[in-house]
Design a protein around this motif. Structure first.
Motif, PDB file in Angstrom:
ATOM      1  N   HIS A 203       0.799  -1.214   0.000  1.00 11.12           N
ATOM      2  CA  HIS A 203       0.000   0.000   0.000  1.00 11.12           C
ATOM      3  C   HIS A 203       0.835   1.268   0.000  1.00 11.12           C
ATOM      4  N   ARG A 205       2.543   4.201  -1.397  1.00  4.68           N
ATOM      5  CA  ARG A 205       2.354   4.897  -2.672  1.00  4.68           C
ATOM      6  C   ARG A 205       3.434   5.953  -2.844  1.00  4.68           C
ATOM      7  N   GLU A 207       4.140   9.142  -5.386  1.00  6.94           N
ATOM      8  CA  GLU A 207       3.601   9.940  -6.489  1.00  6.94           C
ATOM      9  C   GLU A 207       4.655  10.940  -6.922  1.00  6.94           C
ATOM     10  N   TYR A 223       3.330   7.878   0.928  1.00  4.18           N
ATOM     11  CA  TYR A 223       2.398   7.658   2.025  1.00  4.18           C
ATOM     12  C   TYR A 223       1.874   6.250   1.921  1.00  4.18           C
ATOM     13  N   LYS A 225      -1.329   4.177   1.602  1.00  3.79           N
ATOM     14  CA  LYS A 225      -2.732   4.365   1.259  1.00  3.79           C
ATOM     15  C   LYS A 225      -3.587   3.618   2.270  1.00  3.79           C
ATOM     16  N   GLY A 226      -4.601   4.305   2.756  1.00  4.35           N
ATOM     17  CA  GLY A 226      -5.454   3.658   3.750  1.00  4.35           C
ATOM     18  C   GLY A 226      -5.158   4.152   5.147  1.00  4.35           C
ATOM     19  N   GLU A 230      -6.774  10.961   3.427  1.00  6.16           N
ATOM     20  CA  GLU A 230      -6.908  11.352   2.021  1.00  6.16           C
ATOM     21  C   GLU A 230      -6.913  12.876   1.857  1.00  6.16           C
ATOM     22  N   ILE A 233      -3.433  14.160   1.967  1.00  8.38           N
ATOM     23  CA  ILE A 233      -2.717  13.859   0.724  1.00  8.38           C
ATOM     24  C   ILE A 233      -3.161  14.813  -0.371  1.00  8.38           C
ATOM     25  N   GLU A 234      -4.472  15.016  -0.443  1.00  5.65           N
ATOM     26  CA  GLU A 234      -4.998  15.895  -1.481  1.00  5.65           C
ATOM     27  C   GLU A 234      -4.472  17.311  -1.292  1.00  5.65           C
ATOM     28  N   VAL A 287       2.508  12.104   5.621  1.00  4.40           N
ATOM     29  CA  VAL A 287       2.888  12.088   4.217  1.00  4.40           C
ATOM     30  C   VAL A 287       4.314  12.612   4.105  1.00  4.40           C
ATOM     31  N   ASN A 520      -7.577   7.555  10.090  1.00  2.00           N
ATOM     32  CA  ASN A 520      -8.159   6.709   9.044  1.00  2.00           C
ATOM     33  C   ASN A 520      -8.189   5.257   9.465  1.00  2.00           C
TER      34      ASN A 520
END
Lengths: 550, 394
Positions: A203, A205, A207, A223, A225-226, A230, A233-234, A287, A520
């Motif tokens: 998981h 990730r 980018e 990061y 994922k999960g 989110e 991250i965004e 992150v 999360n």
């Protein structure tokens, strides 16, 4: 209010600047924007030469290959950025020998030569198609080898990156006694590899972004994922995309361009050279941001508590880790407040001192011509200068300067009657204490604030010190880092998260991730992991385990 | 309607005013550097024959202190004196202290004063008036020890310099402090004295200081007061009796006779309290109750082994001895000074306020004529016995 005033000031400055209207780099970049490769090799090469200029490190090799030397192609790369042996032994060999053999059997002429080369002849794993000049330059200038074939408006970018880079070494600014000794290097790929070695979950990730109009620096966010929020991250993505500068040389550029409180003295983004620290943060749900060409990685969201957390706290057994952390809190406070306390008490509140201590301080200050605050400033400033000089000095003369500085500050100043001996003790302790804080940024902030508190203490005594502390606290409470309150879990208070602030709870007690960061997936591990004795009747909980052999 | 700009201005102005208020409201503050003050370590107050106040101060020279501390044992050379003593006569204490600045260079810093020595003549005429300054001034250290000089003037005591401590005031203070292990002087700090003076039902008692030699002082015995005036002295044993009765003994050595020798008992724990017994709403008896525990500290007797029976006998003798001391103190207070230094009246005030209101004004007479019952419960805990004594059994 400060924000308002400064913001106005800055925007005014920016306005004056923008009025001059100079924007050469956008013009520079315009000529390759929206420009695609054509099927005509000669035209392509002409354009490439035009754009790249006559640089000696640009290698453009045109050759005719195939059974009858009918296929025209060009191999382009930058000398120094590519692995020469890879280019020669694999790319060139394949093109010259393999293509000849296949061409003899099948007669490639007129067919999709490029596709055949890519699909069946090139013994290299990472091959991409490039269609536009922008892509072409991005690849070639990052160390790929481009292959352009006459008659095809698509080129190939073969990953042949290989340049001289530093070995993985122990991080210079964050060393530990117990713990891994590898640190990030200037090579982004090495850094992601260091991270991958610690985080093997699928998981994870990564980018990629290219930031900087001219420097085209690779920036990657990592990061799990999960676990990572989110929204955070965004937000990181959004802020990174917003950056529109011409170059990025260090993580500091990114930090300044994305931080929450650009006018504050406090840094709301954590930076580290240690892959284990970054990995630890990522496991908590943070992150990470890795930047090419610098060993410093960024970690968001960041809270104040990280200033007193060192990597070793987690590797040493928890009682020791906790005690050392308490010590570090003391160091943090004294690096901020000790000189001010000294100044305030000796000039305003002598009655607070026991008489004997007062006498000895008073005896030491006898004959000193300056008031305590001048004395303090004199010593603190000379210490700061010495420290700064120590960093900038060429290495061979470093020790000499530190000896001279030590003698001047410690002894000569006292003997000359310029300062009292207790002030030397205070300054020396403060100086050392400021380095006991984990994180160099933090110690700089503390040192900077110290002078402000000192001025207040000289004007208002302990009352001024208290005012300063209140003001600093109020400011810190108002800060946020990517949505997380800077002082959490102290304010807003959260008992559960206190397990990793003043003390470090044992690992078997760290059931949950920090509430505001890893919400999360709050459960980190099972309860009842504390080692204990199991009787025969009682079944020891066996966790699923995958063995390597079967 | 307030527009945005005005609103911003208003809030900024408000904030500025609040900030200024914060700066100026906290009251008195002033900055004085350590090098701009004279550190006063002791104060002496005496009344001169023509009714003026004679204030004596002892001021430390910090630099000289350091050189005496570091130059210890070297000898030779004219060393600077660590303290100097100055006296000044003024109408009031404050007047004298201020006027004294004509003789010294820097401001006097009183917070460091360790002891306050009151003269005998002043005490006989009343100490309440001079203490007023100490209640008003903001720089006074309420924890300084208050002592009464007996047969000497405070100035003479403050001028004593010896090698025990470079600062004489510290030396005096420490001799008073060590009363915890001898219980021969009552230690009173300024704030307690002020409280006791304003209390009804208890007369203050202050420690006594005298000159024991050319360079030494002796703090033994106490001074008893009545209505703020010195009325007489308690000798060291009566002092101890008084301290036993009021439960202020921490540790002391009490000597009792034994078979053919003496025993020194070391009191290790003691508590005492006083009470008044009432019958039909009238006080009939003063009660002093003391519980104490002691060890045998030194034995000069003939016995080799101490049996439990003998210990019980010793306990009785020991208790009698202490009873004697307490009796002596009560006798002095009742018959000679007629001053309730034990605080019997305070007990009445607390538990029988109605009766106290009636008797408050002539309590001293009532107190002087009441019989006193002293109950001492003494226990011997340890004999300090490791091996048979080397002394031969005679």
């Amino acid at each position: 209010m400060i924000r308002k005033v400064f913001g106005k000031l800055f925007s005014r400055l920016v306005k004056i600047e923008s009025d001059k209207k100079c924007d050469p780099e956008t013009n520079l970049l315009k000529d390759i924007e929206n420009l695609d490769l054509t099927a005509d090799l000669k035209a392509n090469l002409h354009r490439i030469k035009q754009i790249l200029g006559d640089s000696p490190d640009v290698v453009i090799r045109t050759c005719r290959i195939g059974w009858k030397q009918e296929i025209c192609l060009a191999v382009i790369h930058i000398d120094g950025l590519v692995d020469k042996s890879l280019v020669n032994d694999d790319v060139m060999k394949a093109l010259m020998l393999e293509v000849q053999m296949v061409d003899r059997k099948e007669n490639l002429k007129g067919k999709h030569i490029l596709e055949s080369i890519r699909d069946s002849m090139l013994p290299i794993s990472d091959v991409k198609n490039v269609k536009s000049f922008a892509d072409f330059f991005d690849s070639v200038l990052s160390g790929d080898t481009a292959i352009l074939v006459d008659g095809s408006d698509v080129g190939l970018a073969v990953s042949t990156r290989g340049w001289k880079s530093r070995n993985v070494e122990e991080p210079a600014s964050e060393s530990v006694v117990r713990g891994p000794r590898d640190g990030f290097t200037e090579n982004l790929r090495d850094n992601t590899a260091l991270l991958r070695r610690r985080i093997k979950t699928p998981h994870l990730r990564v980018e990629a972004y290219k930031i900087g109009k001219l420097s085209r620096t690779d920036v990657e966010i990592v990061y799990i994922k999960g676990i990572a929020d989110e929204k955070v991250i965004e937000e990181v993505r959004r802020r990174l995309r917003r950056i529109d500068v011409d170059h990025i040389l260090e993580s500091g550029y990114i930090e300044e361009l994305i931080e929450d409180a650009p006018l504050s003295l406090f840094s709301t983004i954590y930076r580290t050279e240690r892959p284990d620290k970054l990995a630890g943060g990522i496991f908590e749900g943070r992150v990470g941001i890795l930047i090419d060409n610098t060993p410093f990685a960024l970690l968001v969201p960041s809270v104040f508590a990280e200033w007193i957390q060192a990597a070793e706290d987690y590797y040493e057994r928890y009682p020791i880790g906790s005690l050392i952390r308490l010590l570090r809190i003391g160091a943090l406070l004294s690096s901020l407040l000790l000189p001010s306390f000294y100044v305030a008490i000796t000039t305003y509140h002598q009655e607070m001192l026991p008489t004997v201590l007062l006498l000895s301080i008073s005896a030491a200050r006898e004959g000193v011509p300056f008031p305590a605050i001048v004395e303090a400033f004199l010593m603190e400033l000379s210490f700061e200068v010495l420290r700064e000089a120590g960093i900038r000095l060429p290495r061979p003369i470093g020790p000499a300067i530190s000896i001279i500085g030590g003698v001047i500050i410690g002894d000569a100043a006292v003997r000359a009657g310029l300062v009292g001996a207790p002030m030397v003790v205070v300054v020396a302790f403060t100086g050392i204490a400021s380095y006991a804080i984990s994180g160099y940024t933090a110690s700089i902030t503390m040192r900077f604030l110290r002078f402000g508190v000192m001025v207040l203490s000289a004007v208002l005594g302990l009352y001024g010190v208290m005012l300063a502390v209140i003001a600093i606290t109020a400011h810190m409470v108002s800060l946020r880092s990517f949505g997380v309150p800077y002082l959490s879990p102290i304010a807003p208070f959260n008992v559960r998260d206190l397990k990793d602030v003043f003390l470090r709870a044992p690992w078997w007690a760290m059931f949950k991730r920090p509430r505001l960061i890893g919400h999360n997936e709050p459960i980190r591990q099972d309860y009842f992991l504390m080692p204990r004795y199991f009787t025969d009747e009682e079944d020891e909980p066996v966790h699923e385990r995958r063995d390597h052999d079967d | 309607m307030i527009n945005r700009k005005d609103k911003w201005f208003l809030s900024t102005a408000m904030l500025a005013v609040l900030c200024l208020a914060v700066l100026f409201l906290p009251g008195c503050w002033n900055n004085r550097d350590l090098t701009e003050i004279n550190i006063v370590t002791a104060l002496g107050i005496e009344r001169s024959e023509d009714g003026k106040i004679l204030v004596t101060i002892q001021v430390v020279e910090p630099a000289a202190i350091q050189s005496t501390a570091s130059g210890k044992g070297k000898g030779g050379g004219a060393q600077p004196k660590p303290v100097f003593v100055l006296s000044y006569e003024g109408e009031t204490v404050f007047d004298a202290l201020r006027s004294m600045l004509s003789q010294v260079d820097k401001r006097l810093f009183l917070t460091t004063a360790q002891v306050l020595i009151l003269g005998e003549r002043l005490s006989k005429e009343g100490i309440v008036e001079v203490l007023d300054f100490f209640q008003r001034d903001h720089e006074v250290n309420y924890e300084m020890d208050v002592l009464i000089a007996r047969d000497v003037t405070p100035a003479e005591l403050l001028e004593i310099e010896n090698d025990i401590d470079p600062i004489p005031a510290m030396y005096i203070k420490k001799t008073v402090e060590n009363t915890v292990s001898r219980a021969k002087v009552k230690r009173t700090i300024l704030i307690d004295l002020i409280k006791e003076l304003s209390k009804s039902g208890r007369q203050p008692v202050l420690g006594q200081i005298a000159k024991a030699g050319k360079k030494v002082v002796r703090t033994e015995g106490t001074a008893a007061f009545k209505n703020g005036k010195l009325i007489g002295w308690l000798d060291p044993y009566a002092t101890r009796g008084f301290l036993f009765a009021t439960g202020k003994v921490k540790s002391t050595i009490v000597n009792i006779p034994a078979d053919g020798g003496k025993i020194s008992m070391e009191v290790i724990r003691s508590n005492g309290n006083v009470d008044v017994k009432l019958k039909n709403g009238k006080p009939v008896k003063l009660i002093v109750k003391v519980n104490l525990e002691a060890n045998i500290g030194e034995y000069e007797g003939e016995r080799k082994k101490v049996s439990p029976d003998y210990l019980h006998k010793l306990e009785k003798i020991f208790g009698e001895e202490i009873k004697k001391e307490i009796g002596r103190a009560i006798n002095l207070a009742q018959k000679k000074y007629s001053s309730d230094i034990f605080g019997f009246g305070e007990q009445l005030h607390k538990f029988h306020p109605h009766y106290w209101k009636k008797v408050e004004n002539n309590w001293d007479d009532v107190f002087s004529n009441l019989p006193a019952e002293i109950i001492v419960n003494a226990k011997i805990r340890r004999t300090g016995f490791i091996k048979n004594p080397i002394m031969k059994e005679r």
